[in-house]
Structures are given as C-alpha cells and as structure tokens.
Design a protein around this motif. Structure first.
Motif, PDB file in Angstrom:
ATOM      1  N   ILE A   1       0.750  -1.253   0.031  1.00  0.00           N
ATOM      2  CA  ILE A   1       0.026   0.124   0.059  1.00  0.00           C
ATOM      3  C   ILE A   1       0.795   1.159   0.127  1.00  0.00           C
ATOM      4  O   ILE A   1       0.637   2.172  -0.777  1.00  0.00           O
ATOM      5  CB  ILE A   1      -0.968  -0.129   1.301  1.00  0.00           C
ATOM      6  N   ALA A   2       2.050   1.105   0.662  1.00  0.00           N
ATOM      7  CA  ALA A   2       2.748   2.387   0.965  1.00  0.00           C
ATOM      8  C   ALA A   2       3.527   2.682  -0.536  1.00  0.00           C
ATOM      9  O   ALA A   2       3.568   3.545  -1.112  1.00  0.00           O
ATOM     10  CB  ALA A   2       3.959   2.235   1.943  1.00  0.00           C
ATOM     11  N   GLN A   3       3.762   1.336  -1.149  1.00  0.00           N
ATOM     12  CA  GLN A   3       4.512   1.593  -2.182  1.00  0.00           C
ATOM     13  C   GLN A   3       3.378   2.053  -3.548  1.00  0.00           C
ATOM     14  O   GLN A   3       3.624   3.121  -4.278  1.00  0.00           O
ATOM     15  CB  GLN A   3       4.876   0.263  -2.874  1.00  0.00           C
ATOM     16  N   TYR A   4       2.216   1.464  -3.508  1.00  0.00           N
ATOM     17  CA  TYR A   4       1.219   2.077  -4.304  1.00  0.00           C
ATOM     18  C   TYR A   4       0.874   3.464  -4.296  1.00  0.00           C
ATOM     19  O   TYR A   4       0.730   4.323  -5.173  1.00  0.00           O
ATOM     20  CB  TYR A   4      -0.139   1.132  -4.212  1.00  0.00           C
ATOM     21  N   ARG A   5       0.822   4.079  -3.066  1.00  0.00           N
ATOM     22  CA  ARG A   5       0.689   5.432  -2.861  1.00  0.00           C
ATOM     23  C   ARG A   5       1.665   6.420  -3.286  1.00  0.00           C
ATOM     24  O   ARG A   5       1.231   7.199  -3.990  1.00  0.00           O
ATOM     25  CB  ARG A   5       0.440   5.575  -1.243  1.00  0.00           C
ATOM     26  N   ALA A   6       3.067   5.732  -2.813  1.00  0.00           N
ATOM     27  CA  ALA A   6       4.125   6.729  -3.495  1.00  0.00           C
ATOM     28  C   ALA A   6       4.149   6.539  -4.820  1.00  0.00           C
ATOM     29  O   ALA A   6       4.349   7.897  -5.462  1.00  0.00           O
ATOM     30  CB  ALA A   6       5.434   6.091  -2.728  1.00  0.00           C
ATOM     31  N   ASN A   7       3.844   5.682  -5.647  1.00  0.00           N
ATOM     32  CA  ASN A   7       3.845   5.728  -7.005  1.00  0.00           C
ATOM     33  C   ASN A   7       2.843   6.528  -7.727  1.00  0.00           C
ATOM     34  O   ASN A   7       2.690   6.763  -8.970  1.00  0.00           O
ATOM     35  CB  ASN A   7       4.088   4.495  -7.439  1.00  0.00           C
ATOM     36  N   ARG A   8       1.952   7.144  -7.064  1.00  0.00           N
ATOM     37  CA  ARG A   8       0.682   7.966  -7.578  1.00  0.00           C
ATOM     38  C   ARG A   8       0.636   9.342  -6.961  1.00  0.00           C
ATOM     39  O   ARG A   8      -0.116  10.089  -7.467  1.00  0.00           O
ATOM     40  CB  ARG A   8      -0.555   7.273  -7.083  1.00  0.00           C
ATOM     41  N   GLU A   9       1.615   9.657  -6.091  1.00  0.00           N
ATOM     42  CA  GLU A   9       1.722  10.962  -5.633  1.00  0.00           C
ATOM     43  C   GLU A   9       2.803  11.711  -6.478  1.00  0.00           C
ATOM     44  O   GLU A   9       3.861  10.935  -7.099  1.00  0.00           O
ATOM     45  CB  GLU A   9       2.278  10.892  -4.279  1.00  0.00           C
ATOM     46  N   GLU A  10       2.757  12.992  -6.529  1.00  0.00           N
ATOM     47  CA  GLU A  10       3.895  13.896  -6.791  1.00  0.00           C
ATOM     48  C   GLU A  10       5.157  13.291  -6.267  1.00  0.00           C
ATOM     49  O   GLU A  10       5.349  13.234  -4.938  1.00  0.00           O
ATOM     50  CB  GLU A  10       3.657  15.331  -6.870  1.00  0.00           C
ATOM     51  N   GLY A  11       6.269  13.464  -7.103  1.00  0.00           N
ATOM     52  CA  GLY A  11       7.454  13.350  -6.145  1.00  0.00           C
ATOM     53  C   GLY A  11       8.134  12.159  -6.936  1.00  0.00           C
ATOM     54  O   GLY A  11       7.715  11.216  -7.508  1.00  0.00           O
ATOM     55  N   ALA A  12       9.612  12.127  -7.029  1.00  0.00           N
ATOM     56  CA  ALA A  12      10.307  11.250  -7.687  1.00  0.00           C
ATOM     57  C   ALA A  12      11.675  10.965  -6.632  1.00  0.00           C
ATOM     58  O   ALA A  12      11.906  11.756  -6.026  1.00  0.00           O
ATOM     59  CB  ALA A  12      11.028  11.789  -8.999  1.00  0.00           C
ATOM     60  N   PRO A  13      12.113   9.800  -6.819  1.00  0.00           N
ATOM     61  CA  PRO A  13      11.888   8.672  -8.008  1.00  0.00           C
ATOM     62  C   PRO A  13      10.583   7.615  -7.455  1.00  0.00           C
ATOM     63  O   PRO A  13      10.180   7.809  -6.148  1.00  0.00           O
ATOM     64  CB  PRO A  13      13.108   7.935  -7.797  1.00  0.00           C
ATOM     65  N   LYS A  14      10.090   6.894  -8.492  1.00  0.00           N
ATOM     66  CA  LYS A  14       9.121   6.153  -8.104  1.00  0.00           C
ATOM     67  C   LYS A  14       9.717   4.795  -7.406  1.00  0.00           C
ATOM     68  O   LYS A  14      10.954   4.725  -7.340  1.00  0.00           O
ATOM     69  CB  LYS A  14       8.773   5.356  -9.545  1.00  0.00           C
ATOM     70  N   VAL A  15       9.044   3.918  -7.040  1.00  0.00           N
ATOM     71  CA  VAL A  15       9.596   3.158  -5.905  1.00  0.00           C
ATOM     72  C   VAL A  15       9.466   1.580  -6.492  1.00  0.00           C
ATOM     73  O   VAL A  15       8.167   1.060  -6.897  1.00  0.00           O
ATOM     74  CB  VAL A  15       9.108   3.174  -4.445  1.00  0.00           C
ATOM     75  N   ARG A  16      10.523   0.715  -6.483  1.00  0.00           N
ATOM     76  CA  ARG A  16      10.130  -0.520  -6.962  1.00  0.00           C
ATOM     77  C   ARG A  16      10.436  -1.422  -5.319  1.00  0.00           C
ATOM     78  O   ARG A  16      11.285  -0.938  -4.777  1.00  0.00           O
ATOM     79  CB  ARG A  16      11.453  -0.868  -7.684  1.00  0.00           C
ATOM     80  N   LEU A  17       9.796  -2.268  -5.231  1.00  0.00           N
ATOM     81  CA  LEU A  17       9.474  -3.052  -3.909  1.00  0.00           C
ATOM     82  C   LEU A  17      10.146  -4.370  -4.085  1.00  0.00           C
ATOM     83  O   LEU A  17       9.540  -5.157  -4.906  1.00  0.00           O
ATOM     84  CB  LEU A  17       8.053  -2.993  -3.323  1.00  0.00           C
ATOM     85  N   VAL A  18      11.199  -4.909  -3.444  1.00  0.00           N
ATOM     86  CA  VAL A  18      11.431  -6.248  -3.288  1.00  0.00           C
ATOM     87  C   VAL A  18      11.401  -6.799  -2.011  1.00  0.00           C
ATOM     88  O   VAL A  18      11.539  -6.205  -0.963  1.00  0.00           O
ATOM     89  CB  VAL A  18      13.023  -6.388  -3.868  1.00  0.00           C
ATOM     90  N   LEU A  19      11.274  -8.350  -2.085  1.00  0.00           N
ATOM     91  CA  LEU A  19      11.204  -9.027  -0.687  1.00  0.00           C
ATOM     92  C   LEU A  19      12.478  -9.711  -0.520  1.00  0.00           C
ATOM     93  O   LEU A  19      12.763 -10.478  -1.351  1.00  0.00           O
ATOM     94  CB  LEU A  19       9.917  -9.770  -0.853  1.00  0.00           C
ATOM     95  N   ALA A  20      13.030  -9.785   0.846  1.00  0.00           N
ATOM     96  CA  ALA A  20      14.255 -10.297   0.935  1.00  0.00           C
ATOM     97  C   ALA A  20      13.963 -11.234   2.107  1.00  0.00           C
ATOM     98  O   ALA A  20      13.784 -10.929   3.244  1.00  0.00           O
ATOM     99  CB  ALA A  20      15.249  -9.497   1.350  1.00  0.00           C
ATOM    100  N   ASN A  21      14.260 -12.540   1.802  1.00  0.00           N
ATOM    101  CA  ASN A  21      13.940 -13.592   2.976  1.00  0.00           C
ATOM    102  C   ASN A  21      15.202 -14.067   3.539  1.00  0.00           C
ATOM    103  O   ASN A  21      16.147 -14.739   2.818  1.00  0.00           O
ATOM    104  CB  ASN A  21      13.185 -14.788   2.318  1.00  0.00           C
ATOM    105  N   PRO A  22      15.459 -13.714   4.793  1.00  0.00           N
ATOM    106  CA  PRO A  22      16.740 -14.297   5.637  1.00  0.00           C
ATOM    107  C   PRO A  22      16.524 -15.543   6.093  1.00  0.00           C
ATOM    108  O   PRO A  22      17.468 -15.945   6.892  1.00  0.00           O
ATOM    109  CB  PRO A  22      16.864 -13.119   6.404  1.00  0.00           C
ATOM    110  N   GLY A  23      15.530 -16.344   6.052  1.00  0.00           N
ATOM    111  CA  GLY A  23      15.141 -17.327   6.680  1.00  0.00           C
ATOM    112  C   GLY A  23      14.650 -17.440   7.996  1.00  0.00           C
ATOM    113  O   GLY A  23      14.362 -16.331   8.401  1.00  0.00           O
ATOM    114  N   LYS A  24      14.330 -18.226   8.486  1.00  0.00           N
ATOM    115  CA  LYS A  24      13.525 -18.626   9.901  1.00  0.00           C
ATOM    116  C   LYS A  24      14.464 -17.781  10.985  1.00  0.00           C
ATOM    117  O   LYS A  24      15.580 -18.130  10.919  1.00  0.00           O
ATOM    118  CB  LYS A  24      13.232 -19.801  10.373  1.00  0.00           C
ATOM    119  N   ASP A  25      13.930 -17.086  11.556  1.00  0.00           N
ATOM    120  CA  ASP A  25      14.733 -16.291  12.883  1.00  0.00           C
ATOM    121  C   ASP A  25      15.954 -15.502  12.148  1.00  0.00           C
ATOM    122  O   ASP A  25      17.004 -15.456  12.658  1.00  0.00           O
ATOM    123  CB  ASP A  25      15.188 -17.492  13.717  1.00  0.00           C
ATOM    124  N   TYR A  26      15.819 -15.008  11.018  1.00  0.00           N
ATOM    125  CA  TYR A  26      17.131 -14.438  10.260  1.00  0.00           C
ATOM    126  C   TYR A  26      18.176 -15.196  10.243  1.00  0.00           C
ATOM    127  O   TYR A  26      19.202 -14.592   9.958  1.00  0.00           O
ATOM    128  CB  TYR A  26      17.266 -13.164  11.081  1.00  0.00           C
TER     129      TYR A  26
END
Length: 538
Positions: A121-146
C-alpha cells in the motif's frame, strides 16, 4: 567367422517380434525414467525463483517478480507488488522488505500477509503521488529467525550498487541477535536501514553516544520507552504488588523488556514484591513444556499478594501464561498483566476456546491484559472525539473534527488514505488490529520520504550516504505523518517521543466478539509529543 556387433545386437534385440516388443518396452521405460529424473532435477533447481535459491530447506534471497515463497496466503499481494514493479521505467529506486517469508503456522502466515499488505500500500501510494523517484519494492527472505541473513545481505549490497539503486532496507519484525547482525552488516557497508517493528534497545543507536549503526533509523519506540510509557499511563504502583515473569532464553526482545520492567520495580515504593520468576522457552513460536513451568509459578504468584504481572516474553508464551493464570487458583485476585509490543501478535494466536477461558461465568474478563502497541486503528478517531468532548466542556460548543490538533488529525487522515489505497490498489481485506499493516506501511513511507528528501535536483536518485544522513533531519516540517502517529527522528535516528497505543485484551462471551480494545495514548517522555515535532533534549 566372428559375428559383428551390429549382427549380435540385431539378434539379441530385434530378430523376433517378442524381442522387438521387449526392446521397445525397455527403451520407453528408460526414456521415461530419464525424463522424470531430469524433471525432478529441474524442479529442484528452480524450486524457488529468480534471485532465490534453496538453503537449509528454505528459499533464501531477494525477489520482486511475484514469487510467493510457497505461501499461498501471500500470493495475491505479491502479485500486486509484481504488477506495480512491472510498470516502472528506468527512473526508480528500490526499497527492500527484509523479514522471514516462509512461516509455518497459520497465525504467522496471517501476520506476514498483513505486513506485506502494508508495504505494498505504501508503494502504491508513493507511485501515484507527486514526487520522484518512483519505488520498486522487493522482498528479501533471510530465513526463519533471520538465520540466513549473511546470505541475503550481499545480494542487497549488490543491488544497492546496481541499476536498480537499492536505497533503503526496512521490515525487521523480530528482535534477535541475527537481526542485529543483519543491521550491523548492512549499515557497515553503507546501506541505509529503517526498523519498522523490532523493539529491542540493542537494535537502536543510543542518544548522545557514537552511533553503533550508521545510517540506521527506527520508527518504533524501544522496549525501554514502552515500559516508561506504560508506567506513566497506569500511575505508580507499590513494589509489593508487582512481579516480573521473564523468559531466560537468549532473546534481545525479551532481555530488554525484562530489564525495563525490572527497572520499573526499582522505582516503585514500599516493601519488595516477589522475586523475578523465570521460565525457559525453546523458541519464539515453540510452546514446548512452558505451560508445565507456569504451573508452580502461578501457585506462587497467587500466594504472594501481588496483583500486577510484568510479562517479559513472546506472545506464544503469554497466551499460555494467561490461560494458566485464568484458572480458579487465583479466584480471589483480579490480575493486571502488562507486556510489550509483541503482545500485538496475541490475537492471531488465540482460538475461540482460548478466549472462552479468559471470561468468568458472568461473561466478565478474569483479568486485565494490557500492552503498549505500536499502533491501533481506533486510536485517532477516539482521540479526536475526546478532544471534541473536552473542548465542548470548556467552551460550551462542540468544535468540528477538522480543527483538532494536527498530531491527532494528520494520522487519522493517513489511516483513511491507507484504507482508500488498499481498496483502489486491490490489496485485499485488511486486519489492522495487530498494527502490522500500519507499522510496515509507515516504515516504507518513511523510507520513501527520506529518499525523495535526500535527492538533489537533476539527479535520478540520491546516494546511499545522502539517504543515511537524511534520517537525522526528519523532524519539525520534515516529519512523516504516519498512520501510527507523527514520525519525528532524533539525530541518532530514533523515534522521538512517539505515541504508543495502550491496548487491552477484551475477551467476549460469544464467538467472534473478542477483540483488542484501544484504551488510550501513552508517551515515552511522560508528556505529549510537541505539536511542532521539534526534537528537544530529554
């Protein structure tokens, strides 16, 4: 005359009809077996996804292309993230969400879904508001308990120096030693980090001292701040009325919460209460024999004269403690149990049977269960209404809600925007009661504001160092208005006197009526956050 190999092969495999049938059958079987084997090898090699590989039975790595990590509950929301990423051209930056992405229990899967909804939702909002740059969101999995964070950090660092321009890593939902190692490794290599949910003091810079994590910010008050806020909210208690119950497992969250509660006891007046009582768990989400350890402990507490329990442990074990305490052994005392922000996960772990055990025959709760939540969806509407009531008493006229102080009105507006964006962005049904969606949303939003605020005119993106330096300037008019309250950061990158929502467990008589009820706001500095949001000496 010797037979040729070709003649021998014809004689053995093709000379008669029967031999031809047998040969064809064998060849088909061998080819089929080879195909199945090759397919299994290919499936195993590609069992995870691009940028993600198998390690220790988990899929470890970084991905923003819609991979659901084998957790179907998050499939729809990672699809939305992929759709948003696919719309971007070359003028974007990357923000990474680092948190365990392959939980096992149903409760943890629901929690993960809520967290990823907040990030999207934060990414979606940011990319529709005025302002740059746009935002690419990635997920990083460090595994159980990091546990595999050391395999993921190099990928994130590489992404920071690639065309994808990673400029902040956020998430961090567990206070563990491995979490601290990830923070240290990332910040040592110049990657800015924002902690959205982990509350242990060991994952924060200390005010007035050299920063141990350069480029670190956090939007959640530490356990020490939470304990002070709760103590101020509840007023002073006599020492003899209180007892600390703590887990002895090496867990930074538990350790810092226990230290904070024990410090509160030292400040209380009167004769000493019962000594700290301990149990030992086998893991954050492992029940093990903890309930058996609680049996004699509860007997002692019931006989001690104490009526307030400071519980320093995870929500998995808090649930067991509450059920044990609710039994008739303590029928003459109505206890107050106070815990930390991990209590926000309690609702997801409670079954209808669990809730039923916490009410008496008249339907009244057997005890008061209270914790300092990072946020609650009812907080701002309730506080604005309370302000209106107070003003009406003072002036004999009820003011419009739009005239409420900005510190109350702005978060209420942010929450409305979150809900609206969730609907238009097809984020799915929200469950905001445990604060996860709100806090992760605020974390990504704060990271985006820092990136955009650090970017120089004419540049596509700021440098890593510029983003890391930006945290210290985010106060006053440069603050971030979050759904969890105004986010004003100190020079050390800590949330300055950020409000906490005091939440009470409210078990109901009927199925589906139990809830986490909002009680009021509490402040780490024992006074309200200043309207100008200027960071001042403590």
């Amino acid at each position: 005359m010797s037979q040729t190999f070709g003649g021998w092969l014809f004689e053995k495999t093709w000379e008669t009809l029967l031999k031809r049938i047998i040969t064809c059958t064998v060849v088909v079987a061998v080819l089929a077996a080879g195909y199945v084997g090759a397919r299994r090898i290919a499936e195993k090699a590609g069992a995870c996804a691009g940028g993600v590989s198998e390690s220790g039975g988990e899929c470890i790595g970084v991905n923003g292309s819609g991979y659901d990590w084998g957790v179907k509950e998050i499939g729809p929301i990672v699809d939305r993230i992929k759709d948003e990423n696919d719309k971007l051209d070359g003028a974007y930056v990357t923000v990474a969400m680092m948190l365990p992405l392959q939980p096992e229990s149903a409760a943890e899967k629901r929690q993960l879904r809520s967290e990823l909804q907040g990030a999207y939702i934060a990414q979606y909002r940011a990319n529709r508001e005025e302002g740059a740059p746009k935002v690419r969101l990635v997920l990083a999995n460090p595994g159980k308990d990091y546990a595999h964070q050391d395999e993921v950090v190099p990928e994130l660092v590489e992404t920071a120096h690639s065309k994808h321009r990673l400029r902040a890593v956020t998430g961090f939902n567990l206070s563990l030693e491995s979490t601290r190692e990830a923070l240290s490794s990332l910040t040592d290599q110049g990657v800015p980090v924002l902690v959205a949910r982990a509350s242990a003091g060991s994952l924060a810079n200390v005010e007035g001292k050299e920063r141990r994590f350069k480029g670190l910010a956090r939007i959640l008050p530490t356990n020490e701040d939470q304990a002070r806020a709760l103590a101020d909210f509840n007023g002073s208690r006599k020492n003899e009325q209180t007892v600390v119950v703590r887990d002895t497992r090496n867990d930074p969250y538990v350790r810092s919460l226990a230290d904070a509660f024990q410090e509160l006891e030292k400040q209380e007046k009167g004769p000493s209460g019962p000594d700290t009582m301990t149990f030992t768990s086998d893991g954050i989400a492992v029940e093990g024999d903890v309930d058996n350890q609680f049996r004699p402990m509860v007997d002692t507490i019931c006989s001690s004269g104490a009526d307030t329990v400071y519980f320093a442990g995870r929500s998995t074990h808090l649930r067991l403690f509450l059920k044990r305490l609710a039994q008739d052994r303590c029928e003459d005392t109505k206890f107050t149990v106070v815990s930390g922000s991990d209590g926000a996960s309690l609702k997801n772990k409670m079954s209808e049977k669990d809730w039923a055990q916490l009410v008496d025959d008249s339907g009244e709760p057997k005890m008061t269960v209270q914790y300092a939540a990072p946020a609650h969806p009812d907080a701002w509407r309730t506080e604005v209404r309370s302000w209106q009531d107070d003003e009406e008493k003072r002036t004999k006229r009820r003011p419009d809600a739009a005239k409420a102080p900005g510190s109350l009105r702005e978060p209420l507006n942010e929450l409305a925007a979150l809900r609206e964006s969730a609907e238009t962005g097809r984020a799915g049904t929200l469950d905001l009661a445990d604060s996860r969606t709100m806090m992760v949303h605020d974390g990504v939003r704060t990271a985006v504001e820092a990136i955009r605020g650090a970017k120089l005119a004419g540049e596509t993106a700021p440098t890593l160092q510029q983003v890391g330096n930006r945290w210290a300037t985010m106060q006053a008019t440069n603050r971030v208005n979050g759904t969890s309250g105004r986010i004003c950061l100190t020079p050390s990158g800590n949330a300055y006197n950020k409000p906490l929502a005091v939440v009470r467990l409210q078990p109901g008589e009927k199925k589906g009526t139990s809830r986490l009820g909002y009680v009021g706001l509490a402040w780490p500095l024992e006074r309200k956050q200043a309207e100008d949001c200027v960071v001042r000496g403590r």
